[in-house]
Design an enzyme around this catalytic site. Structure first.
Site, PDB file in Angstrom:
ATOM      1  N   GLU A 136       2.715  11.467  30.381  1.00 41.42           N
ATOM      2  CA  GLU A 136       4.000  11.174  29.715  1.00 41.42           C
ATOM      3  C   GLU A 136       4.963  12.284  30.117  1.00 41.42           C
ATOM      4  O   GLU A 136       4.892  13.393  29.616  1.00 41.42           O
ATOM      5  CB  GLU A 136       3.831  11.141  28.194  1.00 41.42           C
ATOM      6  CG  GLU A 136       5.101  10.656  27.489  1.00 41.42           C
ATOM      7  CD  GLU A 136       5.037  10.775  25.970  1.00 41.42           C
ATOM      8  OE1 GLU A 136       4.179  11.502  25.453  1.00 41.42           O
ATOM      9  OE2 GLU A 136       5.870  10.126  25.321  1.00 41.42           O
ATOM     10  N   ASP A 281       0.405   8.175  19.138  1.00 40.48           N
ATOM     11  CA  ASP A 281       1.261   9.302  19.539  1.00 40.48           C
ATOM     12  C   ASP A 281       0.952  10.525  18.667  1.00 40.48           C
ATOM     13  O   ASP A 281       1.816  11.345  18.379  1.00 40.48           O
ATOM     14  CB  ASP A 281       2.752   8.947  19.461  1.00 40.48           C
ATOM     15  CG  ASP A 281       3.629   9.846  20.336  1.00 40.48           C
ATOM     16  OD1 ASP A 281       3.080  10.639  21.134  1.00 40.48           O
ATOM     17  OD2 ASP A 281       4.859   9.770  20.205  1.00 40.48           O
TER      18      ASP A 281
HETATM   19 ZN   LIG Z   1       3.816  11.031  23.210  1.00 36.42          ZN
END
Ligand SMILES: [Zn+2]
Length: 387
Positions: A136, A281
């Protein structure tokens, strides 16, 4: 041989009442029902009574938990994280990097690849397994970078993608990229040819730039609505493309903090049971008391389920089982439908054909749930923790 039974089983597409699940050497060998089949001789029986069997959850976007961040954790730290994950029903995960100085990213990729390889040699019992890496950043938009540090962002080039790929020894399975960046299309096409699932996100792209990324191979979207150009009815942008293009699956952080429950409902209507994916997340703070924790090279503060850095949302303290229950609560989906978003769908995104479903030939990764979606036990590779 182990015979597992309970009141019901979700494959997740099919429902089996009074199931009988046979497991040998960590693999599912048969899915049947007690009415249709008798117990094989000598099988050890695990009877989960009134509970429900479902495929173990797959988290394709997670930064840490139990006080440990995946970019800096050692083997013991990852083991603690993996135990926490298993206690929330997760059996496989993709440790996820955040944008950091190049040398830190390269050494994190090397270390995470080594952990994945170690798991392939020697199956750790009762813990979630790392099966690939989610990169990411650093190929993300400056203005939609969230808490990713500006000075560490990089323009996408084949040369820098290749450095990450080499450091990770080909273990990158998902990559988040902003499609509007110069050079993004070439990197998307190259990553796709290496069987990476390219996910659009952290992006200020308009609709055309996003559909060009899909044409180049992008197939998924990262934490839809968060760190994206907002939806506008005359300038639909990246979100307009994500919500309307059936070639894209997309994930959300369904913690009730990152998205209003009404937006979770809207998203689920648009992407449907085939296209919607849940992620956590989660940061190192997950499963820990309020306080200060690491997120890559950042420090985050956690208070009342909000994880922030300099006032901006910075990851979550969400767990996959709670995400499933939130979908049931926010959108009035039933457990079977909600489960799919945490198992079959993320396994497809991650290119894991033998996970995310209960079927002969698949890994015996099973979560045992109450009808309300609370985790009672987790079986990883045919074993309960401590067995
Ligand atoms: Zn993330």
């Amino acid at each position: 041989m182990i015979a597992v039974t309970a009141t019901r089983l979700y494959t997740p597409l099919e429902c089996v009442e009074a199931p009988l699940l046979l497991i040998e050497d960590g693999t599912i060998v048969e899915v049947s029902s007690r009415a249709a089949r008798s117990l094989p001789d000598g099988a050890r029986v695990m009877d989960f009574g009134n509970d429900i069997l479902a495929p173990g959850f797959v988290d394709i976007h997670i930064h840490g938990g139990a006080g440990h961040d995946v970019m800096s954790a050692d083997s013991a730290g990852l083991a603690a994280l993996e135990q926490l994950l298993a206690s929330h029903g997760v059996t496989s995960y993709f440790p996820t990097t955040v944008t950091a100085p190049l040398d830190q990213t390269l050494s994190a990729l090397d270390r995470l690849a080594a952990e994945i390889e170690k798991g392939e040699q020697n199956r750790s019992q009762g813990r979630a397994r790392p099966l690939g890496i989610h990169l990411e950043g650093p190929f993300i938009s400056h203005i939609r970078r969230g808490v990713h540090r500006a000075e560490n962002l990089l323009p996408p080039t084949l040369a820098s993608f290749d450095r990450f790929w080499e450091a990770a020894r080909g273990r990158i399975r998902v990559m988040t990229i902003a499609p509007e960046l110069v050079g993004a299309k070439e990197v998307i096409a190259e990553a796709t040819s290496r069987r990476v699932c390219v996910s659009v996100g952290h992006s200020d792209a308009d609709l055309n730039a996003t559909s060009a990324a899909v044409a180049a191979g992008a197939r998924h979207a990262t934490h839809t609505f968060n760190a994206m150009r907002p939806l506008d009815h005359r300038e639909p942008g990246i979100i307009g493309e994500i919500l309307t293009d059936p070639r894209l699956s997309a994930d959300i952080i369904a913690d009730g903090v990152h998205l209003d429950p009404a937006i979770v409902q809207l998203f689920l209507k648009a992407k449907g049971p085939e296209g919607a994916v849940l992620i956590s997340d989660a940061t190192a703070a997950t499963g820990m008391p309020d306080g200060r924790y690491r997120l890559g090279s950042l420090e985050v503060e956690v208070k009342n389920d909000r994880c922030t850095s300099e006032g901006k949302l910075a990851g979550s303290v969400l767990t996959m089982d709670r995400a499933v229950r939130n979908v049931m609560q926010f959108a009035h989906w039933d457990l079977q439908a909600a489960l799919r978003l945490a198992s079959l769908n993320p396994a497809r995104v991650g290119g894991l054909p033998e996970r995310g479903k209960i079927e002969a030939g698949c890994f015996a990764d099973i979560v045992v749930l109450t009808p309300a979606g609370e985790v009672k036990a987790t079986i990883v590779g045919g074993a309960l923790p401590g067995m």
